[in-house]
Design a protein around this motif. Sequence first.
Motif, PDB file in Angstrom:
ATOM      1  N   UNK A 132       0.824  -1.213   0.000  1.00  0.00           N
ATOM      2  CA  UNK A 132       0.000   0.000   0.000  1.00  0.00           C
ATOM      3  C   UNK A 132       0.856   1.260   0.000  1.00  0.00           C
ATOM      4  N   UNK A 133       1.425   1.587  -1.170  1.00  0.00           N
ATOM      5  CA  UNK A 133       2.181   2.846  -1.238  1.00  0.00           C
ATOM      6  C   UNK A 133       1.245   4.006  -0.905  1.00  0.00           C
ATOM      7  N   UNK A 134       1.721   4.946  -0.068  1.00  0.00           N
ATOM      8  CA  UNK A 134       0.824   5.988   0.431  1.00  0.00           C
ATOM      9  C   UNK A 134       0.884   7.275  -0.350  1.00  0.00           C
ATOM     10  N   UNK A 135       2.072   7.681  -0.766  1.00  0.00           N
ATOM     11  CA  UNK A 135       2.219   8.972  -1.443  1.00  0.00           C
ATOM     12  C   UNK A 135       1.818   8.828  -2.915  1.00  0.00           C
ATOM     13  N   UNK A 136       1.097   9.802  -3.462  1.00  0.00           N
ATOM     14  CA  UNK A 136       0.710   9.697  -4.875  1.00  0.00           C
ATOM     15  C   UNK A 136       1.916   9.498  -5.802  1.00  0.00           C
ATOM     16  N   UNK A 137       3.054  10.078  -5.424  1.00  0.00           N
ATOM     17  CA  UNK A 137       4.262   9.882  -6.233  1.00  0.00           C
ATOM     18  C   UNK A 137       4.708   8.419  -6.202  1.00  0.00           C
ATOM     19  N   UNK A 138       4.688   7.820  -5.007  1.00  0.00           N
ATOM     20  CA  UNK A 138       5.091   6.413  -4.884  1.00  0.00           C
ATOM     21  C   UNK A 138       4.133   5.533  -5.677  1.00  0.00           C
ATOM     22  N   UNK A 139       2.845   5.857  -5.613  1.00  0.00           N
ATOM     23  CA  UNK A 139       1.857   5.055  -6.368  1.00  0.00           C
ATOM     24  C   UNK A 139       2.172   5.150  -7.858  1.00  0.00           C
ATOM     25  N   UNK A 140       2.563   6.341  -8.295  1.00  0.00           N
ATOM     26  CA  UNK A 140       2.935   6.542  -9.693  1.00  0.00           C
ATOM     27  C   UNK A 140       4.165   5.734 -10.068  1.00  0.00           C
ATOM     28  N   UNK A 141       5.155   5.703  -9.173  1.00  0.00           N
ATOM     29  CA  UNK A 141       6.383   4.931  -9.451  1.00  0.00           C
ATOM     30  C   UNK A 141       6.069   3.446  -9.586  1.00  0.00           C
ATOM     31  N   UNK A 142       5.252   2.938  -8.677  1.00  0.00           N
ATOM     32  CA  UNK A 142       4.912   1.512  -8.703  1.00  0.00           C
ATOM     33  C   UNK A 142       4.136   1.197  -9.980  1.00  0.00           C
ATOM     34  N   UNK A 143       3.209   2.088 -10.357  1.00  0.00           N
ATOM     35  CA  UNK A 143       2.395   1.847 -11.568  1.00  0.00           C
ATOM     36  C   UNK A 143       3.231   1.946 -12.839  1.00  0.00           C
TER      37      UNK A 143
END
Length: 318
Positions: free
Chosen positions: A242-253
């Motif tokens: 569960x990446x929390x920061x929108x930036x981290x979510x973007x990196x994972x995606x």
Amino acid sequence: MDIRIRDLSVSFVTNGKNLAVLKNISLGLVQGTVTAIIGESGSGKSVLGAALARLLDPQAVISGRILYGDTDLLLLDEPEMSEIRGKSISWMAQNPVSAMDPLQKTGDFVTEILDFRKAFPSERLQEIGIKQLRRFGLQNAETVGQSYPGALSGGMAQRVLISAMTVEEPEWLIADEPTKGLDAMGRRQVYLNLCQLARERRMGMVLITHDLRLAERLSNYIAVMYAGEIVEYAGTGEFFASPGHPYSRGLVAAQPDKDMKPIPGDITDLPASASGCSFAPRCPSFCDRCSEKQKMVEKDSHFVRCWRYVQENGDTFR
Ligand SMILES: Nc1ncnc2c1ncn2[C@@H]1O[C@H](COP(=O)(O)OP(=O)(O)OP(=O)(O)O)[C@@H](O)[C@H]1O
Ligand SMILES: [Mg+2]
């Protein structure tokens, strides 16, 4: 010993302008564990890695503390620091060929630090160098040891550099992009070697990488950097679940095994107000409060610097 980075800021003055590259970084690195530092190009990962080994460009303006046990590395003089470098904290630079002397044979490069410390009789160094090169998958280690850096392929140079930087079995290895430029076989070999160093020898590691798969498999903790700041820090399993920061979510995606959807914009899109969130101009979850600085909030040892995350998770933060 643990390494504690406290309020570390680094800036460079170029053309009369002050460029803040690291902004008040605080991060704990636990002995014998692997912390992966991820983030796009230009976020300051290499500057942070070089700062840990006190190998930053002399032009850099540095403030804050880097505590190795109780010793602040930033206060040591160069002879004191060179006792720590290689033996306790070893830095593996991002560009292997530029880290080597073009006129020095690679075998001598690998054992240079042992020679410097007079750790072994000089007639044993060659044998130690070859053994170390072989350990990192260079089968024709004798020949490689006798060659000059210019004769090495990128992958071979990468392995020579790892061999050199771990020859003293340091307590900490700062590995900056250790798999960059390697083919799938080379990446696997480096991965296995790093695993062995981390798991069997309990070598602590700071793994700077764009390869999230490597980070996921090798690290215990993930720190995400954006524009000179840590925006998220969590245990690796928790982070990928569960990446929390929108930036981290973007990196994972953006990873090949996910959607591979790149984050629109780039790191030079900075907010109008320096006090706001640096990611705001690119953020899909932008809200009114993003023009104000958010501090790190923590929930169950998962740290995130984001107003939206606070909203989504209620006010249960420390
Ligand atoms: N010696 C220097 N003088 C001026 N600016 C520098 C210097 N070293 C780094 N920078 C700047 O600091 C910022 C961060 O650079 P850094 O190399 O740490 O990024 P990075 O996250 O490692 O990127 P990459 O993933 O491409 O390796 C960049 O804007 C870079 O131009
Ligand atoms: Mg870098």
